[in-house]
Design a protein around this motif. Structure first.
Motif, PDB file in Angstrom:
ATOM      1  N   VAL A 194     -44.251   4.637  18.503  1.00 57.16           N
ATOM      2  CA  VAL A 194     -44.094   3.179  18.548  1.00 57.16           C
ATOM      3  C   VAL A 194     -44.225   2.602  19.953  1.00 57.16           C
ATOM      4  N   GLY A 195     -44.492   3.432  20.946  1.00 59.87           N
ATOM      5  CA  GLY A 195     -44.686   2.932  22.299  1.00 59.87           C
ATOM      6  C   GLY A 195     -43.391   2.735  23.064  1.00 59.87           C
ATOM      7  N   GLN A 196     -43.424   1.879  24.102  1.00 55.19           N
ATOM      8  CA  GLN A 196     -42.271   1.746  24.988  1.00 55.19           C
ATOM      9  C   GLN A 196     -41.159   0.949  24.329  1.00 55.19           C
ATOM     10  N   LEU A 197     -39.932   1.429  24.513  1.00 55.97           N
ATOM     11  CA  LEU A 197     -38.729   0.778  24.012  1.00 55.97           C
ATOM     12  C   LEU A 197     -37.775   0.560  25.177  1.00 55.97           C
ATOM     13  N   ASP A 198     -37.367  -0.692  25.380  1.00 55.72           N
ATOM     14  CA  ASP A 198     -36.417  -1.030  26.444  1.00 55.72           C
ATOM     15  C   ASP A 198     -35.051  -1.248  25.795  1.00 55.72           C
ATOM     16  N   LEU A 199     -34.209  -0.251  25.875  1.00 55.32           N
ATOM     17  CA  LEU A 199     -32.971  -0.212  25.107  1.00 55.32           C
ATOM     18  C   LEU A 199     -31.737  -0.390  25.987  1.00 55.32           C
ATOM     19  N   SER A 200     -30.698  -0.969  25.404  1.00 59.39           N
ATOM     20  CA  SER A 200     -29.364  -0.946  26.008  1.00 59.39           C
ATOM     21  C   SER A 200     -28.592   0.183  25.351  1.00 59.39           C
ATOM     22  N   PHE A 201     -27.715   0.840  26.128  1.00 54.16           N
ATOM     23  CA  PHE A 201     -26.914   1.890  25.516  1.00 54.16           C
ATOM     24  C   PHE A 201     -25.448   1.721  25.882  1.00 54.16           C
ATOM     25  N   GLU A 202     -24.596   2.150  24.971  1.00 54.22           N
ATOM     26  CA  GLU A 202     -23.158   2.227  25.187  1.00 54.22           C
ATOM     27  C   GLU A 202     -22.732   3.648  24.848  1.00 54.22           C
ATOM     28  N   SER A 203     -21.942   4.251  25.722  1.00 50.36           N
ATOM     29  CA  SER A 203     -21.417   5.598  25.499  1.00 50.36           C
ATOM     30  C   SER A 203     -19.900   5.511  25.400  1.00 50.36           C
ATOM     31  N   MET A 204     -19.359   6.049  24.323  1.00 54.48           N
ATOM     32  CA  MET A 204     -17.923   5.945  24.049  1.00 54.48           C
ATOM     33  C   MET A 204     -17.348   7.308  23.707  1.00 54.48           C
ATOM     34  N   GLU A 205     -16.314   7.704  24.424  1.00 47.13           N
ATOM     35  CA  GLU A 205     -15.629   8.945  24.078  1.00 47.13           C
ATOM     36  C   GLU A 205     -14.920   8.773  22.738  1.00 47.13           C
ATOM     37  N   LEU A 206     -14.899   9.846  21.947  1.00 46.62           N
ATOM     38  CA  LEU A 206     -14.261   9.812  20.638  1.00 46.62           C
ATOM     39  C   LEU A 206     -12.851  10.385  20.759  1.00 46.62           C
ATOM     40  N   PRO A 207     -11.818   9.545  20.678  1.00 46.32           N
ATOM     41  CA  PRO A 207     -10.449  10.049  20.835  1.00 46.32           C
ATOM     42  C   PRO A 207     -10.079  11.127  19.822  1.00 46.32           C
ATOM     43  N   SER A 208     -10.655  11.042  18.615  1.00 48.28           N
ATOM     44  CA  SER A 208     -10.333  12.031  17.587  1.00 48.28           C
ATOM     45  C   SER A 208     -11.128  13.318  17.750  1.00 48.28           C
ATOM     46  N   GLU A 209     -12.101  13.306  18.665  1.00 50.36           N
ATOM     47  CA  GLU A 209     -12.962  14.477  18.887  1.00 50.36           C
ATOM     48  C   GLU A 209     -13.035  14.752  20.387  1.00 50.36           C
ATOM     49  N   PRO A 210     -11.981  15.321  20.988  1.00 49.73           N
ATOM     50  CA  PRO A 210     -11.980  15.540  22.443  1.00 49.73           C
ATOM     51  C   PRO A 210     -13.213  16.312  22.902  1.00 49.73           C
ATOM     52  N   GLY A 211     -13.838  15.806  23.950  1.00 48.27           N
ATOM     53  CA  GLY A 211     -15.023  16.463  24.490  1.00 48.27           C
ATOM     54  C   GLY A 211     -16.328  15.933  23.940  1.00 48.27           C
ATOM     55  N   LEU A 212     -16.275  15.013  22.990  1.00 51.11           N
ATOM     56  CA  LEU A 212     -17.493  14.464  22.389  1.00 51.11           C
ATOM     57  C   LEU A 212     -17.641  12.982  22.732  1.00 51.11           C
ATOM     58  N   THR A 213     -18.894  12.538  22.871  1.00 51.86           N
ATOM     59  CA  THR A 213     -19.218  11.163  23.235  1.00 51.86           C
ATOM     60  C   THR A 213     -20.220  10.595  22.252  1.00 51.86           C
ATOM     61  N   LEU A 214     -19.951   9.394  21.766  1.00 55.39           N
ATOM     62  CA  LEU A 214     -20.869   8.682  20.881  1.00 55.39           C
ATOM     63  C   LEU A 214     -21.773   7.798  21.721  1.00 55.39           C
ATOM     64  N   ASN A 215     -23.080   7.894  21.482  1.00 58.83           N
ATOM     65  CA  ASN A 215     -24.066   7.065  22.168  1.00 58.83           C
ATOM     66  C   ASN A 215     -24.785   6.203  21.149  1.00 58.83           C
ATOM     67  N   VAL A 216     -24.892   4.907  21.440  1.00 59.41           N
ATOM     68  CA  VAL A 216     -25.580   3.984  20.539  1.00 59.41           C
ATOM     69  C   VAL A 216     -26.580   3.173  21.357  1.00 59.41           C
ATOM     70  N   TYR A 217     -27.820   3.111  20.865  1.00 60.40           N
ATOM     71  CA  TYR A 217     -28.879   2.343  21.507  1.00 60.40           C
ATOM     72  C   TYR A 217     -29.142   1.070  20.705  1.00 60.40           C
ATOM     73  N   THR A 218     -29.284  -0.062  21.391  1.00 64.42           N
ATOM     74  CA  THR A 218     -29.555  -1.324  20.719  1.00 64.42           C
ATOM     75  C   THR A 218     -30.642  -2.092  21.467  1.00 64.42           C
ATOM     76  N   ALA A 219     -31.176  -3.099  20.780  1.00 63.65           N
ATOM     77  CA  ALA A 219     -32.186  -3.968  21.377  1.00 63.65           C
ATOM     78  C   ALA A 219     -31.826  -5.410  21.083  1.00 63.65           C
ATOM     79  N   ALA A 220     -32.226  -6.328  21.958  1.00 62.41           N
ATOM     80  CA  ALA A 220     -31.956  -7.748  21.747  1.00 62.41           C
ATOM     81  C   ALA A 220     -32.687  -8.229  20.501  1.00 62.41           C
ATOM     82  N   PRO A 221     -32.016  -9.008  19.643  1.00 65.64           N
ATOM     83  CA  PRO A 221     -32.674  -9.503  18.424  1.00 65.64           C
ATOM     84  C   PRO A 221     -33.950 -10.279  18.750  1.00 65.64           C
TER      85      PRO A 221
END
Length: 292
Positions: free
Chosen positions: A235-262
């Protein structure tokens, strides 16, 4: 890894980057033989004896109190990540530090259900070694070049430094590679006896001159949010924002989510990527049915 060497090189590298002027000290004479602050200047700023500071910089943080570490962090003008790294190194010097803590490589079914419920954004979970532990369908499609290597678990930093495709996939490869090395250095301070982490660092150091250079800088940093530009083969170039959040219920693991402006081209690209992913899944299901 040699813990005393880690402490020594981290402290000396932080000391070397601060000038007397930056520390608010007079710089007597124009011919200083050391880069940055002298040891006695750091000791004075931290409020400890020169002998005590020399002992710490030689790699012995055993018994250092939180107040001493706080004072040292202020003297060396450490940022939040560097301060956490200093405290982690001190903990590793204390009693009971030899316990081998390893990063998890699986998630509970409930965590996978959360990922699967996120249908409009790529979402995935990693551990501190940067192993990909779990993904939703859109993340699998987005990171198809990373997953092309059959080795599991897939590791994003191994891909960055050892796979030629990484320079095409990550538009800002140099910055991202620097970030990845600094994040791994931070994790090495937290879990210095993680055998798989030690092996990964050894592999990267052996096979990548660039990684060796980045690793030798002793830089550390968090990776909590930001922008990431990817060049996807479909699909070519994607300019994404990301947020990384530690999972309190899963020590040592991080959730990453990528989003784009509507309404942005990248949002349209993610829709195309979702359609392609659905087509790929249908093709795999059909192939499995034909083989059964």
């Amino acid at each position: 890894m040699d813990h005393r060497a880690e402490v020594r090189e981290f402290l000396s590298s932080r000391r070397a980057r601060i000038t007397p002027e930056q520390a608010g000290l007079p710089a007597y004479g124009g011919n200083r033989r050391v880069k940055g602050l002298r040891r006695e200047e750091v000791a004075m700023l931290a409020g400890v004896s020169i002998d005590y500071y020399v002992r710490m910089e030689r790699g012995n943080l055993s018994g250092a109190s939180d107040s001493v570490l706080d004072a040292l962090a202020r003297a060396l003008q450490l940022d939040e990540a560097e301060r956490e790294h200093l405290f982690a190194l001190a903990r590793a010097a204390g009693p009971g530090s030899r316990a081998r803590r390893t990063s998890p490589t699986t998630v509970r079914p409930a965590v996978q259900q959360v990922l699967d419920a996120i249908t409009d954004a790529p979402a995935w979970v990693r551990n501190g070694r940067h192993d990909i532990v779990a993904m939703n369908r859109l993340a699998r499609a987005l990171y198809a070049p990373v997953l092309a290597d059959p080795r599991r678990p897939a590791n994003t930093t191994r891909f960055l430094y050892l796979d030629e495709a990484a320079r095409e996939f990550f538009v800002d490869w140099d910055r991202i590679a620097n970030d990845a090395a600094a994040m791994l250095r931070l994790e090495a301070g937290r879990t210095p006896h993680d055998r798989a982490l030690i092996e990964l660092i050894g592999e990267l150091s052996t096979r990548s001159e660039i990684f060796r250079q980045r690793w030798a800088s002793h830089d550390v940093q968090f990776h909590r949010s930001g922008r990431k530009r990817l060049r996807h083969p479909v699909v070519g170039q994607l300019d994404l924002s990301f947020e990384s959040m530690e999972l309190p219920s899963e020590p040592g693991l991080t959730l990453n989510v990528y989003t784009a402006a509507p309404g942005s081209p990248t949002a349209d690209g993610l829709k195309m990527l979702a359609s392609w992913a659905a087509t790929q899944d249908l093709a795999k299901a059909q192939q499995a049915q034909d083989q059964s």
